[in-house]
Design a protein around this motif. Structure first.
Motif, short mmCIF file in Angstrom:
data_model
loop_
_atom_site.label_atom_id
_atom_site.label_comp_id
_atom_site.label_asym_id
_atom_site.label_seq_id
_atom_site.Cartn_x
_atom_site.Cartn_y
_atom_site.Cartn_z
N UNK A 84 2.26 -9.62 6.32
CA UNK A 84 1.04 -9.64 5.51
C UNK A 84 1.33 -9.11 4.13
N UNK A 85 2.12 -8.01 4.08
CA UNK A 85 2.46 -7.44 2.78
C UNK A 85 3.19 -8.45 1.92
N UNK A 86 4.06 -9.22 2.54
CA UNK A 86 4.79 -10.26 1.82
C UNK A 86 3.84 -11.25 1.17
N UNK A 110 1.25 -0.75 -3.66
CA UNK A 110 1.13 -1.69 -2.53
C UNK A 110 2.17 -1.37 -1.47
N UNK A 111 3.42 -1.14 -1.91
CA UNK A 111 4.47 -0.85 -0.94
C UNK A 111 4.18 0.47 -0.21
N UNK A 112 3.65 1.45 -0.94
CA UNK A 112 3.40 2.72 -0.25
C UNK A 112 2.26 2.58 0.75
N UNK A 140 -4.85 2.78 -0.88
CA UNK A 140 -5.93 1.79 -0.91
C UNK A 140 -6.94 2.11 -2.01
N UNK A 141 -7.26 3.39 -2.19
CA UNK A 141 -8.22 3.71 -3.27
C UNK A 141 -7.69 3.23 -4.61
N UNK A 240 -5.48 -7.62 1.15
CA UNK A 240 -4.84 -6.42 1.69
C UNK A 240 -5.80 -5.65 2.60
N UNK A 241 -7.01 -5.42 2.05
CA UNK A 241 -7.96 -4.53 2.74
C UNK A 241 -8.39 -5.10 4.09
#
Lengths: 477, 499
Positions: A84-86, A110-112, A140-141, A240-241
């Protein structure tokens, strides 16, 4: 320690190295190099996926003094989270381009967040869980707030407040658990519970723990944030969320329900009831809405509640169902938000604005339509199989749950109504006066949309391979 | 003969062609798309007729599809398997015939979006054929849901020019989808419970119709399952409180689609009751059959009165369909061999009649731009040939001898009078016999008000039916006469297949 890193944490380590590289680069390189930043981020994630092969899963491996664990279950979740991150990194173009500060910072955050999600799934004590939850949460914030305008700031702040409150409730439950069992380690809590009789206090404490975690899934007591947050968030961040935190928190909730908190008696009923309330609230709320993002917010909340209800009826079979459902759901959502990302955040998100898009852009709108059809659970898509599989799991849990099942089934009829509201304008014939937008996707966005919608159809036709995998994972937990 | 006729061909051939038509490489010329579709429907019809001819009693067609050597969803015991016994074969042939008629009738008023229209038509055909031939509960459910998508677009889509009912059509299409989905969710509940309790009681993890035996499932659960299934099928059939989608959908859809909806789609509900409630859950069906029979009586009487009060000719036909569906339900409730075969017979005969009636209303509306019987008059003076057909088909629909519906109505009544399940069913039969006269009231009113009387001057030069329309009406009439004069061909064929 070093052994642990090489045995189970190598993918995470790779991600951490990339985060550091990006943070250093962000000081020296021009902030406009968004393509290079994206490449670096995608490359880091791919490398991390590659190093998943080095992770030791057979037998279960406990590292770092029992605080982190690894088995095929965590491996699968790590894989999906990274995948998903990809895709999400590929969707970042629009946001980063308009982003006043640095492209590298965005990707580092994003990576963290991905790192936090991976640790959340593989946590083996409540401390690690809390820290990684916060890593995921804080990233996320920032991601939500990264878009222009006050709305994103407002959304971010609301999410922060809800998370803070739910984190407090979570810690409250954990403190009770510590008081009863004398440990915060999952294995030791489980050992204690299986040797001693379970008290009522323990059950209540576990309800608090699960409630605290459920807030991130927007389940009943903390459901309201999702509307405002979705309204104010950029679509790439929404992609992402709606996927990674969901995977992470479902990953850990399923593990907690099966393994340390499994003996609690009132927990399944409490979770079943709150998820039913959530499903009712979300589905009925969406009927009146015309904003696409809000409708998807409600759909996210409703879908989370279906899966949560199934997860609460603890059994190995149900666990495999939840995993299957999550995978299908995440893929559908990626496709939906990829389309909305192509559509553009600057345009109005009212359903009326999507009129006639199908006649201008067959392929893209077709993919989007397939995903909505899948979310509604109509055949030849993965959504149909996932729905049947999920409801079978509830039906097999006994006659007590038949009313729950009936309620959920009727709520899916309500859900169909708002999915139709999203779907039908796309196919509407426009008269010559109204201008239909011509979508201009970048290659990366098109790639994500097409891949995910094709997978949605493929799972719908050949579901057995994925189901077998999920069953294998669930039986190995 | 099982080796050269396979069910998957029958079902998936239209589906593949429908994707072909939808693809951008295919021509968008109206005439070629229509003729091509008609050709495909014809091939399918011939194929289904061949399946009837080579069918040997007690030896149903079966076939199973595997994916990579595995069943479709192995872990739930869901197979992609098909089985056609005599009832499936007959209803498949009826489906193919109605679709052939509908694709020909599309010439009347389909003017826009031809590619989309014809591809959806074929997709609907394969979904319905799938319902009739599935041998697995979840496969049945898959086709049941799948059929919703093309049906929505066909009812609500914009295929006609200057259509004054376009907005209503869209609304009624949404109503149709929501009602169907509502019903199918109840059906899914029933299927899930049946699947699970069959597994719990018999230890067979399978959703195949062959593997389900009801004798070991507790009776209370059986009744729960049966009721939720009946609600699911009752939306399609429709049974009275669940019927409100039907008149809207039938009235606002284009004529060929009304023909399909009334001719075939409603029958899937009756077929479902036969397949699930009668075959799989006979114990519980014996208990709920008397109550269903009362609903059937309400269907017959109540809708007949409503039909009499209608002004719109299409609405009259639509309500008459509901009334007839009550008769089909009554036949099924009788639970004896005559009742079931009369029911299936009535499905066929009503399918033909209603196709003819909708065709007539379509032709009248095309020429006179009016569907109201109060303003419509004197059609017979300019269209004598249409009048001839109308008289014959209306007579058929009210159950006059020599036509197929006469046989099926009489047989249904006889079967339910002979039913040994409960006295309630005999009672219902006694009541419904005189009330069948009501059908002649509204049908003759339709005929009288629209065809007789003085003609308005502006319609003096209206043409009578074309060759094309003549062929469609004549083939419907031929079917009605054949089955009316030689009913035993169909009855014995169906009757031998019933256990």
């Amino acid at each position: 320690m070093i052994n642990d890193i090489f045995n189970i944490l190598f993918p995470e380590t790779v991600l951490t190295i990339f985060i550091l590289i990006m943070l250093i680069l962000s000081m020296f390189l021009s902030p406009r190099l968004y393509k290079f930043a994206r490449f670096l981020s995608v490359f880091g994630i791919s490398l991390s996926i590659f190093f998943l092969t080095t992770v030791q899963t057979e037998p279960q491996y406990f590292g770092f003094k029992n605080s982190v664990m690894s088995d095929s279950y965590t491996l699968l979740f790590d894989f999906i989270i990274l995948l998903c991150g990809f895709f999400i990194a590929l969707l970042s173009k629009n946001l980063v381009k308009s982003f006043k500060s640095n492209a590298f910072t965005y990707h580092a955050i994003l990576l963290s967040a991905i790192l936090g999600a991976m640790f959340t799934v593989s946590a083996n004590d409540f401390l690690t869980l809390f820290v990684s939850m916060e890593l995921l949460g804080f990233s996320t914030y920032f991601l939500i707030a990264s878009a222009k305008g006050y709305r994103s700031k407002e959304a971010s702040f609301k999410y922060l407040l809800t998370s803070a409150v739910s984190g407090g409730i979570f810690l409250f439950g954990v403190s009770y658990l510590y008081g009863i069992t004398g440990s915060i380690n999952f294995s030791e809590i489980y050992k204690f519970v299986s040797e001693n009789e379970v008290s009522l206090l323990y059950s209540i404490a576990s309800v608090f723990v699960i409630l605290g975690l459920c807030a991130k899934l927007s389940v009943f007591p903390f459901a309201n944030w999702i509307i405002d947050v979705y309204k104010g968030t950029e679509t790439s961040v929404l992609a992402f969320l709606s996927t990674i935190p969901k995977l992470a928190f479902f990953g850990i909730i399923c593990r907690l329900l099966v393994f340390p908190l499994g003996n609690s008696i009132i927990l399944p009923f409490a979770v079943a009831i709150i998820s039913l309330i959530t499903a009712f609230w979300a589905n009925t709320y969406a009927i009146r809405e015309n904003n696409v993002k809000v409708i998807f917010a409600c759909s996210a909340s409703a879908n989370a509640s279906y899966a949560l209800l199934t997860a609460s009826l603890v059994s190995v079979y149900n666990l495999s169902t939840v995993i299957f459902y999550l995978i299908c759901y995440v893929i559908m959502n990626l496709s939906v938000f990829a389309f909305l990302n192509i559509y553009g955040d600057n345009n109005s998100m009212n359903v009326e604005n999507f009129k006639g898009l199908f006649h201008k852009n067959h392929g893209l709108t077709g993919g989007y339509a397939i995903s909505i059809v899948a979310l509604a659970g109509i055949p030849i898509t993965s959504g149909f199989i996932a729905k049947i599989y999920l409801f079978t799991a509830i039906a097999t849990s006994g006659l007590v749950f038949v009313p729950f099942l009936l309620a959920l089934l009727l709520l899916t009829v309500v859900a169909l109504f708002y999915y139709l509201k999203l779907l039908l304008p796309l196919f509407e014939q426009c008269d010559k006066n109204t201008e239909v937008m011509n979508l201009k996707p970048a290659f990366s966005q098109k790639f994500v949309l097409i891949i995910t919608s094709v997978i949605t159809v493929l799972i719908g036709i050949f579901p057995e391979i994925l189901i077998e995998l999920c069953k294998f994972i669930a039986f190995n937990i | 003969m099982n080796n050269f006729l396979t069910i998957p061909f029958l079902i998936f051939f239209p589906m593949i062609i429908s994707f072909l038509i939808l693809s951008p490489f295919f021509t968008s010329n109206e005439i070629s798309v229509r003729r091509f579709t008609k050709g495909i429907c014809f091939i399918n019809f011939v194929y289904s007729i061949l399946m009837i001819i080579f069918y040997s009693t007690g030896n149903p067609y079966t076939s199973e599809i595997h994916f990579f050597g595995m069943n479709w969803v192995q872990s739930l015991g869901i197979k992609f398997s098909f089985r056609a016994d005599s009832i499936s074969v007959i209803l498949s042939a009826l489906t193919c015939f109605v679709f052939l008629l509908a694709s020909s009738a599309s010439k009347l008023n389909i003017r826009k979006n031809h590619k989309f229209y014809y591809s959806m038509l074929l997709l609907l055909e394969s979904a319905i054929l799938g319902i009739f031939n599935a041998n697995d509960m979840f496969l049945f459910f898959l086709f049941w849901e799948l059929e919703m998508i093309p049906a929505y677009f066909l009812i609500g889509g914009e295929f006609q020019e200057n259509n004054e009912y376009a907005q209503d059509a869209k609304k009624s299409a949404i109503k149709f989808v929501l009602f169907t989905f509502f019903g199918s969710m109840f059906m899914l509940l029933g299927i899930l419970l049946l699947h699970y309790y069959n597994f719990a009681a018999n230890g067979v993890l399978s959703a195949s119709f062959n593997d389900i035996t009801d004798s070991t499932i507790p009776l209370s659960i059986q009744i729960l399952i049966a009721i939720s299934l009946i609600i699911g099928f009752g939306v399609k059939l429709p049974i009275i409180p669940l019927h409100t989608w039907l008149p809207d959908a039938h009235t606002n859809a284009p004529v060929p689609i009304s023909m399909i909806l009334a001719g075939i789609l409603l029958k899937t509900g009756g077929y479902g009751i036969y397949r699930f409630n009668y075959e799989l859950l006979p114990q519980s069906f014996q208990i709920i059959a008397p109550f269903l029979a009362i609903f059937a009586l309400i269907n017959i009487i109540y809708t007949a009165f409503i039909a009499y009060a209608q002004d719109d000719i299409k609405r009259i036909v639509a309500y008459s369909s509901i009334s007839n569906m009550g008769l089909i339900l009554l036949g099924l409730c009788a639970i004896n061999r005559i009742g079931i075969s009369a029911s299936i017979f009535h499905m066929v005969s009503h399918g033909l009649v209603t196709c003819g009636l909708f065709m007539i209303t379509g032709i009248v509306y095309l020429r006179f731009k009016d569907r109201n019987i109060n303003t419509l008059s004197g059609v017979a003076t300019v269209m004598p040939r249409l009048f001839g057909f109308s008289v014959l088909i209306v007579l058929a629909s009210i159950g006059v001898p020599l036509f197929a519906p006469f046989i099926s109505e009489i047989l249904t009544i006889i079967a339910s009078l002979n039913s040994d399940i409960s006295d309630i069913i005999k009672f219902v039969a006694l009541f419904s016999l005189p009330l069948l006269i009501l059908s002649s009231c509204y049908m003759l009113k339709f005929l009288h008000k629209s065809f007789f009387g003085g003609l308005k001057a502006e319609y003096a030069k209206v043409n009578d039916i074309s060759v094309h329309e003549f062929v469609i009406l004549a083939s419907v009439l031929t079917g009605l006469l054949i089955f009316g004069i030689f009913p035993d061909t169909l009855l014995s064929f169906v009757g031998n297949g019933i256990n």
